[in-house]
Design a protein around this motif. Structure first.
Motif, PDB file in Angstrom:
ATOM      1  N   ALA A   1       1.595  -5.937   9.923  1.00  0.00           N
ATOM      2  CA  ALA A   1       1.271  -6.363   8.554  1.00  0.00           C
ATOM      3  C   ALA A   1       2.439  -6.106   7.615  1.00  0.00           C
ATOM      4  O   ALA A   1       2.786  -6.958   6.787  1.00  0.00           O
ATOM      5  N   VAL A   2       3.068  -4.946   7.749  1.00  0.00           N
ATOM      6  CA  VAL A   2       4.230  -4.639   6.904  1.00  0.00           C
ATOM      7  C   VAL A   2       5.385  -5.572   7.243  1.00  0.00           C
ATOM      8  O   VAL A   2       6.072  -6.075   6.354  1.00  0.00           O
ATOM      9  N   GLY A   3       5.594  -5.837   8.536  1.00  0.00           N
ATOM     10  CA  GLY A   3       6.667  -6.748   8.938  1.00  0.00           C
ATOM     11  C   GLY A   3       6.460  -8.158   8.416  1.00  0.00           C
ATOM     12  O   GLY A   3       7.385  -8.772   7.869  1.00  0.00           O
TER      13      GLY A   3
ATOM     14  N   LEU B   1       9.885   4.047  -5.352  1.00  0.00           N
ATOM     15  CA  LEU B   1       8.533   3.519  -5.518  1.00  0.00           C
ATOM     16  C   LEU B   1       7.445   4.481  -5.054  1.00  0.00           C
ATOM     17  O   LEU B   1       6.334   4.438  -5.550  1.00  0.00           O
ATOM     18  N   GLY B   2       7.745   5.316  -4.060  1.00  0.00           N
ATOM     19  CA  GLY B   2       6.744   6.237  -3.534  1.00  0.00           C
ATOM     20  C   GLY B   2       6.097   5.684  -2.281  1.00  0.00           C
ATOM     21  O   GLY B   2       6.157   4.489  -2.009  1.00  0.00           O
TER      22      GLY B   2
ATOM     23  N   ASN C   1       4.169  -0.494  -1.491  1.00  0.00           N
ATOM     24  CA  ASN C   1       5.528  -0.101  -1.862  1.00  0.00           C
ATOM     25  C   ASN C   1       6.484  -0.204  -0.683  1.00  0.00           C
ATOM     26  O   ASN C   1       7.662  -0.528  -0.865  1.00  0.00           O
ATOM     27  N   THR C   2       5.994   0.067   0.512  1.00  0.00           N
ATOM     28  CA  THR C   2       6.835  -0.074   1.695  1.00  0.00           C
ATOM     29  C   THR C   2       7.189  -1.536   1.925  1.00  0.00           C
ATOM     30  O   THR C   2       8.342  -1.852   2.255  1.00  0.00           O
ATOM     31  N   ILE C   3       6.232  -2.425   1.728  1.00  0.00           N
ATOM     32  CA  ILE C   3       6.508  -3.863   1.870  1.00  0.00           C
ATOM     33  C   ILE C   3       7.568  -4.293   0.858  1.00  0.00           C
ATOM     34  O   ILE C   3       8.517  -4.998   1.199  1.00  0.00           O
TER      35      ILE C   3
ATOM     36  N   ILE D   1       4.600   4.572   5.263  1.00  0.00           N
ATOM     37  CA  ILE D   1       3.148   4.519   5.237  1.00  0.00           C
ATOM     38  C   ILE D   1       2.607   5.939   5.086  1.00  0.00           C
ATOM     39  O   ILE D   1       2.989   6.827   5.838  1.00  0.00           O
ATOM     40  N   PRO D   2       1.697   6.187   4.126  1.00  0.00           N
ATOM     41  CA  PRO D   2       1.172   7.552   3.943  1.00  0.00           C
ATOM     42  C   PRO D   2       0.266   7.998   5.091  1.00  0.00           C
ATOM     43  O   PRO D   2      -0.178   7.200   5.904  1.00  0.00           O
TER      44      PRO D   2
END
Length: 179
Positions: free
Chosen positions: A27-29, A81-82, A87-89, A168-169
């Protein structure tokens, strides 16, 4: 046996975390590649088709973004961004923009001089319509190849960010965090 690959602290099954982590990594990719390609196409098409001072301005911004490697710029963005999935995306998408913009700009510069673009101009089409209807579809082949290559880089960058604690948290499983 209850846990084929074992269990980590808190009794979490490693196999199920790897499978669920694949879903998040994909999903992030996909999200970061799509976002980076979207803005890269806009900047590249704008820069290549309009030219002039807009081209110079956009290319200098892209030069600044390309001055840092993908992982370093993603680290800076993720730290600013945190840690979260969105935010990772965003942190991974921003470093992907310059490469897409350069490829689309190069194709646009070549395409805008071809006879079918001049014919569209001759019949009275506006610049926006020519760019979106005639130039953009002809830049999709290299864009698909580039997006496929960037997809793998985005997954690796997400794993690196998660490994360092900036991706990812914790409640979500991530390949980088599990490493």
């Amino acid at each position: 046996e209850a846990h084929w690959m074992g269990a980590v602290n808190f009794g979490r099954d490693v196999l199920s975390r790897i499978l669920h982590g694949a879903r998040i990594s994909l999903a992030v990719g996909i999200g970061s590649t799509a976002l980076g390609c979207f803005f890269g196409v806009i900047l590249g098409l704008l820069s290549g088709y309009l030219g002039g001072w807009i081209d110079l301005l956009v290319q200098r911004v892209i030069d600044i973004l390309q001055a840092l490697p993908l992982l370093v710029l993603a680290l800076v963005m993720a730290a600013a961004l945190g840690p979260s999935i969105q935010n990772t995306i965003i942190a991974i998408a921003i470093p992907l923009i310059p490469t897409v913009a350069r490829v689309i700009r190069a194709n646009t510069l070549a395409l805008r001089e071809l006879p079918f673009v001049e014919a569209a101009r001759a019949v009275g089409m506006g610049d926006l319509r020519i760019a979106l209807r005639h130039v953009l579809p002809n830049t999709l082949a290299p864009l698909i190849v580039l997006a496929t290559a960037q997809f793998g880089s985005a997954i690796l960058t997400e794993a690196a960010l998660s490994f360092l604690g900036l991706g990812i948290p914790e409640p979500f499983p991530s390949w980088g965090r599990m490493l």
